[in-house]
Design a protein around this motif. Structure first.
Motif, PDB file in Angstrom:
ATOM      1  N   SER A 623      68.534  51.807  29.739  1.00  0.00           N
ATOM      2  CA  SER A 623      67.205  51.440  29.230  1.00  0.00           C
ATOM      3  C   SER A 623      66.337  50.998  30.398  1.00  0.00           C
ATOM      4  CB  SER A 623      67.305  50.312  28.193  1.00  0.00           C
ATOM      5  OG  SER A 623      67.854  49.147  28.786  1.00  0.00           O
ATOM      6  N   ARG A 624      65.055  51.041  30.160  1.00  0.00           N
ATOM      7  CA  ARG A 624      64.108  50.595  31.176  1.00  0.00           C
ATOM      8  C   ARG A 624      63.749  49.126  30.904  1.00  0.00           C
ATOM      9  NH1 ARG A 624      61.839  55.543  29.407  1.00  0.00           N
ATOM     10  NH2 ARG A 624      62.123  57.252  30.914  1.00  0.00           N
ATOM     11  N   GLU A 625      63.716  48.328  31.968  1.00  0.00           N
ATOM     12  CA  GLU A 625      63.336  46.911  31.863  1.00  0.00           C
ATOM     13  C   GLU A 625      62.333  46.595  32.969  1.00  0.00           C
ATOM     14  OE1 GLU A 625      66.815  44.480  31.896  1.00  0.00           O
ATOM     15  OE2 GLU A 625      67.523  45.184  29.935  1.00  0.00           O
ATOM     16  N   PRO A 626      61.101  47.069  32.823  1.00  0.00           N
ATOM     17  CA  PRO A 626      60.113  46.892  33.905  1.00  0.00           C
ATOM     18  C   PRO A 626      59.611  45.459  34.044  1.00  0.00           C
ATOM     19  CG  PRO A 626      59.097  47.926  31.996  1.00  0.00           C
ATOM     20  CD  PRO A 626      60.561  47.851  31.697  1.00  0.00           C
ATOM     21  N   PHE A 627      59.662  44.651  32.995  1.00  0.00           N
ATOM     22  CA  PHE A 627      59.141  43.287  33.091  1.00  0.00           C
ATOM     23  C   PHE A 627      60.195  42.345  33.685  1.00  0.00           C
ATOM     24  CE2 PHE A 627      56.298  44.970  29.829  1.00  0.00           C
ATOM     25  CZ  PHE A 627      55.073  44.482  30.282  1.00  0.00           C
ATOM     26  N   SER A 628      59.774  41.565  34.616  1.00  0.00           N
ATOM     27  CA  SER A 628      60.663  40.539  35.163  1.00  0.00           C
ATOM     28  C   SER A 628      60.733  39.358  34.208  1.00  0.00           C
ATOM     29  CB  SER A 628      60.146  40.068  36.525  1.00  0.00           C
ATOM     30  OG  SER A 628      58.949  39.313  36.368  1.00  0.00           O
ATOM     31  N   ASP A 629      61.635  38.432  34.493  1.00  0.00           N
ATOM     32  CA  ASP A 629      61.667  37.195  33.711  1.00  0.00           C
ATOM     33  C   ASP A 629      60.352  36.445  33.900  1.00  0.00           C
ATOM     34  OD1 ASP A 629      64.214  37.862  33.045  1.00  0.00           O
ATOM     35  OD2 ASP A 629      65.188  36.392  34.355  1.00  0.00           O
ATOM     36  N   VAL A 630      59.924  35.753  32.854  1.00  0.00           N
ATOM     37  CA  VAL A 630      58.744  34.900  32.962  1.00  0.00           C
ATOM     38  C   VAL A 630      59.180  33.572  33.582  1.00  0.00           C
ATOM     39  CG1 VAL A 630      56.837  33.815  31.732  1.00  0.00           C
ATOM     40  CG2 VAL A 630      57.781  35.984  30.913  1.00  0.00           C
ATOM     41  N   SER A 631      58.566  33.219  34.697  1.00  0.00           N
ATOM     42  CA  SER A 631      58.926  31.990  35.409  1.00  0.00           C
ATOM     43  C   SER A 631      57.933  30.885  35.078  1.00  0.00           C
ATOM     44  CB  SER A 631      58.947  32.233  36.920  1.00  0.00           C
ATOM     45  OG  SER A 631      59.950  33.174  37.258  1.00  0.00           O
ATOM     46  N   PHE A 632      58.479  29.719  34.783  1.00  0.00           N
ATOM     47  CA  PHE A 632      57.665  28.541  34.509  1.00  0.00           C
ATOM     48  C   PHE A 632      58.049  27.447  35.511  1.00  0.00           C
ATOM     49  CE2 PHE A 632      58.104  30.796  30.541  1.00  0.00           C
ATOM     50  CZ  PHE A 632      56.844  30.730  29.959  1.00  0.00           C
ATOM     51  N   GLU A 633      57.065  26.765  36.046  1.00  0.00           N
ATOM     52  CA  GLU A 633      57.309  25.608  36.918  1.00  0.00           C
ATOM     53  C   GLU A 633      56.338  24.498  36.522  1.00  0.00           C
ATOM     54  OE1 GLU A 633      56.885  24.221  41.575  1.00  0.00           O
ATOM     55  OE2 GLU A 633      57.399  26.309  41.116  1.00  0.00           O
ATOM     56  N   THR A 634      56.901  23.361  36.129  1.00  0.00           N
ATOM     57  CA  THR A 634      56.081  22.236  35.683  1.00  0.00           C
ATOM     58  C   THR A 634      56.451  21.001  36.496  1.00  0.00           C
ATOM     59  OG1 THR A 634      56.048  23.117  33.440  1.00  0.00           O
ATOM     60  CG2 THR A 634      55.390  20.826  33.720  1.00  0.00           C
ATOM     61  N   VAL A 635      55.439  20.355  37.046  1.00  0.00           N
ATOM     62  CA  VAL A 635      55.617  19.098  37.774  1.00  0.00           C
ATOM     63  C   VAL A 635      54.697  18.067  37.131  1.00  0.00           C
ATOM     64  CG1 VAL A 635      55.483  17.911  39.990  1.00  0.00           C
ATOM     65  CG2 VAL A 635      56.153  20.319  39.911  1.00  0.00           C
ATOM     66  N   VAL A 636      55.258  16.939  36.700  1.00  0.00           N
ATOM     67  CA  VAL A 636      54.475  15.906  36.025  1.00  0.00           C
ATOM     68  C   VAL A 636      54.765  14.561  36.682  1.00  0.00           C
ATOM     69  CG1 VAL A 636      53.967  14.757  33.849  1.00  0.00           C
ATOM     70  CG2 VAL A 636      54.579  17.181  33.858  1.00  0.00           C
ATOM     71  N   ASP A 637      53.696  13.850  37.049  1.00  0.00           N
ATOM     72  CA  ASP A 637      53.783  12.472  37.536  1.00  0.00           C
ATOM     73  C   ASP A 637      52.962  11.596  36.595  1.00  0.00           C
ATOM     74  OD1 ASP A 637      55.241  13.337  39.762  1.00  0.00           O
ATOM     75  OD2 ASP A 637      53.430  13.773  40.881  1.00  0.00           O
ATOM     76  N   PRO A 638      53.505  11.252  35.422  1.00  0.00           N
ATOM     77  CA  PRO A 638      52.689  10.553  34.418  1.00  0.00           C
ATOM     78  C   PRO A 638      52.252   9.165  34.853  1.00  0.00           C
ATOM     79  CG  PRO A 638      54.997  10.616  33.771  1.00  0.00           C
ATOM     80  CD  PRO A 638      54.874  11.494  34.966  1.00  0.00           C
ATOM     81  N   ILE A 639      53.101   8.480  35.599  1.00  0.00           N
ATOM     82  CA  ILE A 639      52.763   7.166  36.143  1.00  0.00           C
ATOM     83  C   ILE A 639      53.188   7.134  37.595  1.00  0.00           C
ATOM     84  CG2 ILE A 639      52.952   5.986  33.908  1.00  0.00           C
ATOM     85  CD1 ILE A 639      55.718   5.018  34.754  1.00  0.00           C
ATOM     86  N   GLU A 640      52.718   6.123  38.299  1.00  0.00           N
ATOM     87  CA  GLU A 640      53.098   5.990  39.702  1.00  0.00           C
ATOM     88  C   GLU A 640      54.608   5.830  39.812  1.00  0.00           C
ATOM     89  OE1 GLU A 640      50.707   3.605  42.530  1.00  0.00           O
ATOM     90  OE2 GLU A 640      49.651   2.980  40.726  1.00  0.00           O
ATOM     91  N   ARG A 641      55.160   6.498  40.828  1.00  0.00           N
ATOM     92  CA  ARG A 641      56.571   6.391  41.185  1.00  0.00           C
ATOM     93  C   ARG A 641      57.507   7.102  40.212  1.00  0.00           C
ATOM     94  NH1 ARG A 641      54.318   1.540  42.077  1.00  0.00           N
ATOM     95  NH2 ARG A 641      55.093   0.756  40.086  1.00  0.00           N
ATOM     96  N   LEU A 642      56.963   7.830  39.236  1.00  0.00           N
ATOM     97  CA  LEU A 642      57.792   8.637  38.346  1.00  0.00           C
ATOM     98  C   LEU A 642      57.415  10.102  38.517  1.00  0.00           C
ATOM     99  CD1 LEU A 642      59.847   9.060  36.062  1.00  0.00           C
ATOM    100  CD2 LEU A 642      57.980   8.674  34.431  1.00  0.00           C
TER     101      LEU A 642
END
Length: 782
Positions: A623-642
């Motif tokens: 079979s053909r699989e032309p689409f790559s995996d969907v990559s997600f990157e999330t960075v959250v600093d909700p408060i200082e030092r976290l």
């Protein structure tokens, strides 16, 4: 009218005060040729013999211009004399007798002798001030330049900053009145010279006032320069090793170089030796080489196999040789990285301790800014490099050799002998004011290039010469003011000549082969931005920026069969990719009261579509699989030092999540930290949970731990617990570790503040200033 006796009686206090002032002035006047000045509640002068007696709050001062003193020193049987100016000196006490002719002083009660080099307190002092010779009783001596305290019941001052002491001790801790110092070295008799050595008879190491170690003789250097001598030993205990002891010996070779020897052993393994050589000639010219050696008597058996991986360790001579050099040749910078090990498990088995992998990696990182490959990396890389950089241009040369201790017959590695890279980036035309049209386009166009020559050698395989050139033009395209568009086109020209070392020749002969290819790409993006305002002091404004982007890359298909591996095949590319970046910034008042902008969060999504895959021919169940995996990157600093990071990849073909990583770390105001990481990879068979924490219970007590748990193998692959207690002037560190084969090791390190400076042997090459070599104390955890 009052009678004369009544008037004299009333005026008597004034007459006595006047008499005392005149007497003090008279005494000072008598010593006008003397360097001494004296003040006291009462001063008396006597002529036969000549002396001045002062009582009550006596202060005797010798100023700067007070003549010279001859200092005699002896080294290797040769006595030398040095004439020095007498240093300013202040003597205080309850009672002082000064002979201004013989320059001899006797002090009783709360005697204090204070100068720039030493501060002495005693019950009784009897000194010749010309040669600084005399006796003291119940004495404490403090050297401010070295933060060193000495004490003795009976002290004979034998010269300038030299002493003979009886029943005394020495420490770096400021002793409190009526309390024993946290640690000290005691003795029955001792001799001390400021610029030589201290020798003690019946020496004991005391914790509080309790002796814990004894030696009939003990010596250390009192010289402020580095000296040869012993460092504090290291004790350990391990499940496979048994009790262990390692004793370091420091050897001072010169102001810019030194050696450290290590000797000891493990009861269940055998003798351990090591050596470390260091030098620093300039900030960018320094080197460190080290080697460990173990005569290992422990052999793996079926019942006692390290790592339980079916590989038995029978190597008796086990070692690790490592080193790094940085050298500034003026016209180029050179670097050497050496990393050779005897067997695949040595670095994992012996990762702790002063000559273990972790400490070596930390010290090399600190000194050179680069450490070693992980202790779990069996194949070790060794390189020598030369580098020269100009503005936007670089020239690099490298030789790369591989150390493979696995003894696997099928494992061969490619060596680089050598490799030279020349790369740069320049504008096609130099910018000029008022440029328009084609010239402005060419001014914004950059020419980048990379050119490489290398010779590769591989045992029983193909190697040879290669020249690779990759010029590329990149230029912005102004389609609309709302889009940022960049296009680029590049060429790749490769020439290679094969040296065939394989058993069965591949028939390349001595021909020179070539390959030429091209590629191009285009990308465009735009930015949307908006500010949101709030009433919270710590959350005044939220800035949201969205940046969508689309890119296209193309490299044509080219026949490359039969090319040797070292040339490297260039894969055909025909793909479109997209990305969506979201950034969130917060403006507010930080905990320190400052108004600043900080990152609140970041979200990035990307995916690619492979046109070649979409057009390929398929057969049977393919079979053909032309689409790559969907990559997600999330960075959250909700408060200082976290900080929280989440990365994942999701398959659009029903495989679900193929990769994700979750990391979270929190640091408190007092520097406590907690971190947790979970990582999963379908294609790499990784399922790992890592945790670490550091807790500062008090200013002196710190507890830290880490654990790596392989969920894939259902076992703890690495874990450690450290308890560090650091009160004033000493510290205690307890370390417990476990390894993948359930081996354990305990280590206890007691460190006395700057004890190496007392011993004169544990300063470490640190950096250089304009005056020459500067040294820092030996690492504290030794």
């Amino acid at each position: 009218m009052k009678s004369m006796p009544a008037l004299l009686l009333r005026a008597m206090p004034f007459l006595m005060a006047f008499f005392l002032v005149c007497q003090a002035a008279f005494a000072a006047g008598l010593s006008s040729d003397s360097p001494w000045e004296i003040t006291a509640d009462k001063i008396s002068r006597f002529d036969d013999p000549s002396s001045i007696i002062a009582e009550g709050n006596v202060v005797l001062v010798r100023n700067q211009d007070s003549g010279t003193i001859t200092i005699k020193t002896e080294k290797d049987g040769v006595v030398t004399e040095e004439v020095r100016p007498k240093k300013p000196l202040t003597i205080t006490g309850d009672w002082i007798r000064l002979d201004p002719v013989l320059n001899v002083v006797k002090v009783r009660g709360n005697a204090i002798l204070d100068s720039d080099d030493e501060h002495i307190t005693a019950d009784l002092a009897n000194l010749s001030l010309d040669d600084n010779i005399g006796t003291l009783e119940n004495t404490t001596i403090y050297f401010p330049q070295r933060n060193l305290f000495l004490a003795g019941e009976r002290v004979q001052k034998t010269g300038d900053l030299t002493y003979h002491l009886e029943d005394g001790w020495v420490t770096k801790c400021d002793p409190e009145d009526g309390k024993a110092p946290p640690w000290s070295f005691g003795w029955t008799t001792g001799d001390i010279t400021y610029e030589g050595f201290a020798h003690f008879i019946n020496a004991t190491l005391r914790v509080k006032d309790v002796p814990v170690l004894y030696s009939p003789y003990f010596a250390f250097s009192t010289n402020r320069k580095r000296k040869t001598g012993l460092l504090l030993p290291e004790w350990s205990h391990g499940g496979r090793d048994g009790p262990g002891l390692l004793v370091p010996l420091f050897v001072n070779l010169s102001p810019s170089s030194d050696l450290t020897f290590y000797a000891g052993g493990y009861s269940e393994r055998g003798v351990v030796t090591g050596t470390e050589f260091r030098y620093v000639h300039a900030e960018n010219s320094k080197a460190t080489f080290a080697m460990n050696y173990l005569k290992d008597s422990l052999k793996d058996t079926a019942e006692d196999e390290y790592m339980s991986d079916g590989i038995y360790r029978t190597e008796e001579n086990r070692w690790w040789l490592r080193g790094k050099i940085d050298h500034d040749f003026g016209f180029m910078l050179g670097k050497l990285d050496l990393d050779l090990v005897s067997d695949r498990d040595y670095l994992q088995e012996f990762s702790d301790g002063m000559i273990g992998f972790e400490e070596s990696d930390r010290q090399f990182n600190k000194t050179f800014g680069r450490g070693f490959e992980s202790e779990t990396t069996y194949v070790r890389t060794n390189t020598a490099q030369l580098n020269r950089t100009w503005t936007d241009i670089s020239l690099n040369g490298e030789v790369r050799l591989i150390n493979d201790p696995t003894d696997m017959p099928s494992t061969y590695h490619r060596w680089t002998l050598p490799k030279v890279d020349f790369a740069g980036r320049l504008p096609v035309l130099k910018k000029q004011l008022g440029s328009t049209g084609v010239r402005e386009f060419l001014e914004d166009t950059d020419l980048t290039w990379g050119s490489t020559y290398a010779y590769y050698w591989q045992e029983n395989a193909l190697g040879g010469h290669i020249i690779d050139m990759t010029p590329r033009l990149s230029a912005p395209i102004r389609l609309t003011p709302y889009l940022e568009t960049t296009a680029s086109i590049g060429l790749q020209e490769t020439f290679y000549k094969v040296d065939d070392n394989s058993a069965v020749k591949a028939g390349y002969d001595n021909n020179i082969f070539s390959r030429n290819m091209y590629n191009f790409g285009i990308s465009t993006s735009t930015i949307f931005m908006r500010d949101f305002f709030f009433n919270s002091p710590s959350f005044r404004r939220l800035t949201h920026m969205i940046r969508p982007s689309v890119s296209y890359s193309y490299t044509p298909t080219k026949y490359q069969e039969g090319m040797p591996d070292y040339v490297g095949k260039v894969s055909a590319v025909n793909s479109v990719g997209y990305g969506l970046s979201n950034d969130f910034d917060v403006l507010g008042i930080l905990t320190d009261g400052n108004v600043a902008t900080r990152k609140f969060g970041h979200l990035y999504i990307s995916q690619a579509y492979n046109i070649l895959e979409a057009r390929k021919d398929i057969y049977g169940s393919e079979s053909r699989e032309p689409f790559s995996d969907v990559s997600f990157e999330t960075v959250v600093d909700p408060i200082e030092r976290l900080a929280m990071v989440y990365k994942t990849a999701w398959s659009v073909y029903g495989r679900g999540v193929t990769y994700y990583q979750v990391t979270s770390q929190y640091t408190t105001e007092r520097a406590d930290s907690f971190a947790i990481e979970y990582r999963y990879e379908t294609y790499q068979a990784v399922n790992q949970l890592n945790m670490s924490a550091q807790l500062n219970i008090t200013k002196q007590l710190q507890v830290s731990g880490r654990m790596a748990h392989s969920l894939y193998a259902d076992r703890i692959s690495d874990a450690s617990l450290t308890v560090f207690y650091d009160p004033d002037c000493w510290s205690l560190e307890f370390l417990a570790t476990t390894t993948p084969d359930d081996d354990y090791r305990f280590q206890l390190v007691v460190t006395f503040e700057d004890v190496g400076k007392i011993l004169g042997i544990n300063q470490t090459l640190y950096n250089l200033d304009s005056g020459g070599s500067t040294f820092n104390k030996h690492r504290k955890d030794q």
